[in-house]
Write a protein that holds these residues in place. Structure first.
Motif, PDB file in Angstrom:
ATOM      1  N   ALA A 188     -97.501  56.220  70.418  1.00 11.70           N
ATOM      2  CA  ALA A 188     -98.467  57.296  70.463  1.00 11.70           C
ATOM      3  C   ALA A 188     -97.749  58.270  70.545  1.00 11.70           C
ATOM      4  CB  ALA A 188     -98.966  56.693  72.137  1.00 11.70           C
ATOM      5  N   MET A 189     -96.536  58.799  71.052  1.00  6.16           N
ATOM      6  CA  MET A 189     -95.738  59.573  71.150  1.00  6.16           C
ATOM      7  C   MET A 189     -95.678  60.059  70.008  1.00  6.16           C
ATOM      8  SD  MET A 189     -92.842  58.568  73.778  1.00  6.16           S
ATOM      9  CE  MET A 189     -91.932  59.690  73.875  1.00  6.16           C
ATOM     10  N   CYS A 190     -95.041  59.856  68.877  1.00  9.79           N
ATOM     11  CA  CYS A 190     -95.443  59.892  66.852  1.00  9.79           C
ATOM     12  C   CYS A 190     -96.416  60.775  67.363  1.00  9.79           C
ATOM     13  CB  CYS A 190     -95.045  59.309  66.408  1.00  9.79           C
ATOM     14  SG  CYS A 190     -93.356  58.523  66.662  1.00  9.79           S
ATOM     15  N   LEU A 191     -98.188  59.909  67.288  1.00  5.14           N
ATOM     16  CA  LEU A 191     -99.144  60.139  67.496  1.00  5.14           C
ATOM     17  C   LEU A 191     -99.740  62.034  67.594  1.00  5.14           C
ATOM     18  CD1 LEU A 191    -101.278  57.309  67.285  1.00  5.14           C
ATOM     19  CD2 LEU A 191    -100.612  59.006  65.279  1.00  5.14           C
ATOM     20  N   GLU A 192     -99.132  62.139  69.081  1.00  2.00           N
ATOM     21  CA  GLU A 192     -98.797  63.334  69.957  1.00  2.00           C
ATOM     22  C   GLU A 192     -98.600  64.504  69.190  1.00  2.00           C
ATOM     23  OE1 GLU A 192     -98.527  66.226  72.764  1.00  2.00           O
ATOM     24  OE2 GLU A 192     -96.906  65.273  71.900  1.00  2.00           O
ATOM     25  N   ARG A 193     -97.168  64.198  68.348  1.00  3.51           N
ATOM     26  CA  ARG A 193     -96.492  65.052  67.948  1.00  3.51           C
ATOM     27  C   ARG A 193     -97.068  65.751  66.630  1.00  3.51           C
ATOM     28  NH1 ARG A 193     -94.754  68.379  69.993  1.00  3.51           N
ATOM     29  NH2 ARG A 193     -95.941  67.571  71.349  1.00  3.51           N
ATOM     30  N   TYR A 194     -97.771  64.159  65.882  1.00  4.51           N
ATOM     31  CA  TYR A 194     -98.288  64.622  64.739  1.00  4.51           C
ATOM     32  C   TYR A 194     -99.493  65.559  64.932  1.00  4.51           C
ATOM     33  CZ  TYR A 194    -102.672  63.870  61.377  1.00  4.51           C
ATOM     34  OH  TYR A 194    -103.220  64.071  60.235  1.00  4.51           O
ATOM     35  N   VAL A 195    -100.581  65.262  65.884  1.00  8.11           N
ATOM     36  CA  VAL A 195    -101.575  66.206  66.276  1.00  8.11           C
ATOM     37  C   VAL A 195    -101.187  67.457  66.354  1.00  8.11           C
ATOM     38  CG1 VAL A 195    -103.677  66.467  68.175  1.00  8.11           C
ATOM     39  CG2 VAL A 195    -103.251  64.249  66.952  1.00  8.11           C
ATOM     40  N   ALA A 196     -99.892  67.796  67.590  1.00  7.38           N
ATOM     41  CA  ALA A 196     -99.770  68.709  68.389  1.00  7.38           C
ATOM     42  C   ALA A 196     -99.130  69.939  67.077  1.00  7.38           C
ATOM     43  CB  ALA A 196     -97.932  68.436  69.162  1.00  7.38           C
ATOM     44  N   ILE A 197     -98.181  69.385  66.385  1.00  4.44           N
ATOM     45  CA  ILE A 197     -98.335  69.980  65.019  1.00  4.44           C
ATOM     46  C   ILE A 197     -98.793  69.990  63.987  1.00  4.44           C
ATOM     47  CG2 ILE A 197     -96.538  69.872  63.283  1.00  4.44           C
ATOM     48  CD1 ILE A 197     -94.181  68.162  65.040  1.00  4.44           C
ATOM     49  N   CYS A 198     -99.705  68.926  63.383  1.00  4.82           N
ATOM     50  CA  CYS A 198    -100.633  69.317  62.363  1.00  4.82           C
ATOM     51  C   CYS A 198    -101.682  69.266  62.352  1.00  4.82           C
ATOM     52  CB  CYS A 198    -100.646  67.564  61.619  1.00  4.82           C
ATOM     53  SG  CYS A 198     -98.874  67.132  60.851  1.00  4.82           S
ATOM     54  N   ILE A 258    -107.838  67.527  71.734  1.00  6.68           N
ATOM     55  CA  ILE A 258    -108.086  66.043  71.944  1.00  6.68           C
ATOM     56  C   ILE A 258    -107.315  65.208  73.110  1.00  6.68           C
ATOM     57  CG2 ILE A 258    -106.740  64.448  70.626  1.00  6.68           C
ATOM     58  CD1 ILE A 258    -106.767  65.548  68.442  1.00  6.68           C
ATOM     59  N   SER A 259    -106.222  66.170  73.719  1.00  5.81           N
ATOM     60  CA  SER A 259    -104.971  65.282  74.469  1.00  5.81           C
ATOM     61  C   SER A 259    -106.027  66.220  75.774  1.00  5.81           C
ATOM     62  CB  SER A 259    -103.821  66.256  74.624  1.00  5.81           C
ATOM     63  OG  SER A 259    -102.697  65.829  75.258  1.00  5.81           O
ATOM     64  N   THR A 260    -106.533  65.581  76.291  1.00  3.92           N
ATOM     65  CA  THR A 260    -107.558  65.531  77.930  1.00  3.92           C
ATOM     66  C   THR A 260    -106.901  64.133  78.537  1.00  3.92           C
ATOM     67  OG1 THR A 260    -109.651  64.117  77.203  1.00  3.92           O
ATOM     68  CG2 THR A 260    -108.945  66.907  76.725  1.00  3.92           C
ATOM     69  N   PRO A 261    -107.116  64.957  79.408  1.00  7.00           N
ATOM     70  CA  PRO A 261    -106.621  63.442  80.852  1.00  7.00           C
ATOM     71  C   PRO A 261    -108.006  62.405  80.247  1.00  7.00           C
ATOM     72  CG  PRO A 261    -107.471  65.593  82.054  1.00  7.00           C
ATOM     73  CD  PRO A 261    -107.346  66.232  80.801  1.00  7.00           C
ATOM     74  N   ARG A 262    -109.396  62.693  80.108  1.00 11.55           N
ATOM     75  CA  ARG A 262    -109.504  61.461  80.028  1.00 11.55           C
ATOM     76  C   ARG A 262    -109.681  60.903  78.598  1.00 11.55           C
ATOM     77  NH1 ARG A 262    -114.508  60.665  76.779  1.00 11.55           N
ATOM     78  NH2 ARG A 262    -115.849  59.349  77.631  1.00 11.55           N
ATOM     79  N   THR A 263    -109.221  61.268  77.310  1.00  7.23           N
ATOM     80  CA  THR A 263    -108.691  60.511  76.004  1.00  7.23           C
ATOM     81  C   THR A 263    -107.064  59.798  76.254  1.00  7.23           C
ATOM     82  OG1 THR A 263    -108.014  62.748  75.725  1.00  7.23           O
ATOM     83  CG2 THR A 263    -109.815  62.100  74.785  1.00  7.23           C
ATOM     84  N   ARG A 264    -106.260  60.534  77.554  1.00  6.30           N
ATOM     85  CA  ARG A 264    -104.996  60.554  77.668  1.00  6.30           C
ATOM     86  C   ARG A 264    -104.987  58.708  78.745  1.00  6.30           C
ATOM     87  NH1 ARG A 264    -102.860  64.640  80.535  1.00  6.30           N
ATOM     88  NH2 ARG A 264    -103.060  64.093  82.085  1.00  6.30           N
ATOM     89  N   ILE A 287     -95.854  65.012  59.366  1.00  7.96           N
ATOM     90  CA  ILE A 287     -94.919  66.335  59.944  1.00  7.96           C
ATOM     91  C   ILE A 287     -94.121  67.394  58.735  1.00  7.96           C
ATOM     92  CG2 ILE A 287     -93.471  66.394  61.674  1.00  7.96           C
ATOM     93  CD1 ILE A 287     -94.796  64.620  63.115  1.00  7.96           C
ATOM     94  N   MET A 288     -93.456  66.230  57.694  1.00  9.18           N
ATOM     95  CA  MET A 288     -92.642  66.709  57.473  1.00  9.18           C
ATOM     96  C   MET A 288     -93.463  67.319  55.436  1.00  9.18           C
ATOM     97  SD  MET A 288     -89.708  64.504  54.348  1.00  9.18           S
ATOM     98  CE  MET A 288     -91.623  63.588  53.568  1.00  9.18           C
ATOM     99  N   LYS A 289     -94.226  67.346  55.779  1.00 12.24           N
ATOM    100  CA  LYS A 289     -95.860  67.802  54.866  1.00 12.24           C
ATOM    101  C   LYS A 289     -95.774  69.525  56.263  1.00 12.24           C
ATOM    102  CE  LYS A 289     -98.113  64.562  51.739  1.00 12.24           C
ATOM    103  NZ  LYS A 289     -99.809  64.118  51.820  1.00 12.24           N
ATOM    104  N   ALA A 290     -95.466  69.226  56.977  1.00 10.14           N
ATOM    105  CA  ALA A 290     -96.250  70.306  57.803  1.00 10.14           C
ATOM    106  C   ALA A 290     -94.853  71.290  57.953  1.00 10.14           C
ATOM    107  CB  ALA A 290     -96.579  70.077  59.097  1.00 10.14           C
ATOM    108  N   ALA A 291     -93.844  70.166  57.670  1.00  8.00           N
ATOM    109  CA  ALA A 291     -92.177  71.197  57.934  1.00  8.00           C
ATOM    110  C   ALA A 291     -92.182  72.018  56.918  1.00  8.00           C
ATOM    111  CB  ALA A 291     -91.737  70.456  58.090  1.00  8.00           C
ATOM    112  N   ARG A 292     -92.595  71.304  55.122  1.00  3.90           N
ATOM    113  CA  ARG A 292     -92.055  72.514  54.632  1.00  3.90           C
ATOM    114  C   ARG A 292     -93.911  73.470  54.118  1.00  3.90           C
ATOM    115  NH1 ARG A 292     -91.862  67.385  50.269  1.00  3.90           N
ATOM    116  NH2 ARG A 292     -89.798  66.750  50.873  1.00  3.90           N
TER     117      ARG A 292
END
Length: 300
Positions: free
Chosen positions: A93-103, A111-117, A191-196
């Motif tokens: 879930a933490m990795c998916l959260e980072r994916y959403v935040a970055i990508c 997406i990251s609301t109290p209800r969905t969380r 995330i690697m694609k987003a980093a490039r």
């Protein structure tokens, strides 16, 4: 073997102390308790601490051949199984959260609301409860009622009457971890694609997220290797008992304790906000810093 046990107790005690400090830091700071990222981090701290403590207790009981009621052994195994699954699910879930935040930064707030969380946490614990529920029902239904109050040296193997029951449990565990590893690999590639493609301003944050996902993949890999251990141990059991015991303790430290000790290092100490507040509590409020978390050089 006494030396192995002393080293194990020292390592377990040290990391339990670190985890307790981090749990205290999370609970004391409102900014952490309302942030999805840190809430998910707490979902690794709580079960990891519980698993480290209970796993160490179970190993000591086996080492000294202390027998306990079968029903207590069943509950202990169920709780440990639940903790061992929920923590990796929180990593995913933490990795998916980072994916959403970055990508998908523009959609992150929606997406990251109290209800969905809260829905995500509920789903995570429900998924994590499948195998423990299986262990509970199989062990209680397949055993004669008189066995429930019998004394046994507690091990998950004593809970299953038929070999296929334990095999099914191991297969379910492996399927869980392979799916989770696949999801983490997916987030790493994205995330690697987003980093490039990221600009110089965002590259630092993106690269940090990439390293975090990679470290989580390493954690899951260690947990996955745990399922090879019983086959190695069983082959050594018929060769050399002392070697078998040493390998079993080494496997416990490497594939059960070590992955659970990495979370504090990955998120707790590498995260700037969290580590600053943590150091302040470690030094009893005498660590001065400049932060937007509070005023007057101290956290709120």
């Amino acid at each position: 073997m006494e030396d192995f046990l002393i080293i194990q107790l020292a390592v377990v005690g040290f990391f339990l102390y670190i985890n307790c400090l981090m749990i205290f830091t999370f609970l004391k700071k409102e900014a952490f308790r309302t942030d999805t990222r840190y809430i998910l981090f707490s979902q690794t701290l709580f079960p990891d601490s519980g698993l480290i403590f209970l796993g160490n207790l179970a190993l000591v009981l086996v080492y000294y051949q202390v027998a306990i009621y079968f029903v207590f052994c069943c509950l202990l195994s169920v709780i440990m199984s639940l903790f061992s699954i929920v923590s990796p699910l929180a990593l995913v879930a933490m990795c998916l959260e980072r994916y959403v935040a970055i990508c998908m930064p523009l959609r992150h707030a929606d997406i990251s609301t109290p209800r969905t969380r809260n829905m995500g946490l509920l789903i995570m614990w429900l998924i994590g409860s499948v195998i423990p529920t299986y262990i509970l029902f199989v062990s209680l239904l397949s055993m004669p009622s008189k066995m429930l109050l019998a004394y046994v040296v507690c091990s998950v193997d004593v809970l299953f009457v038929e070999s296929w029951q334990n095999l099914l449990r191991s297969t379910l565990f492996q399927m869980y971890f392979l799916v989770m590893f696949g999801i983490i690999l997916f987030t790493y590639v994205k995330i690697m694609k987003a980093a490039r493609a990221a600009s110089s301003e965002n590259k630092k944050s993106t690269n940090k997220g990439l390293r975090t996902v990679l470290l989580h993949a390493f954690q899951l890999l260690l947990s996955l290797l745990r399922f090879i251990c019983p086959y190695v141990e069983s082959s050594l059991l018929h060769i050399d008992m002392l070697l078998y015991l040493k390998v079993r303790y080494s496997n416990f430290m490497l594939f059960i304790i070590a992955p659970r000790c990495l979370s504090p290092l990955i998120y707790g100490l590498r995260d700037e906000k969290f580590s600053v507040v943590l150091r302040n509590y470690v030094f009893f409020g005498h660590y001065t810093f400049v932060s937007n978390l509070g005023m007057n050089g101290r956290p709120e």
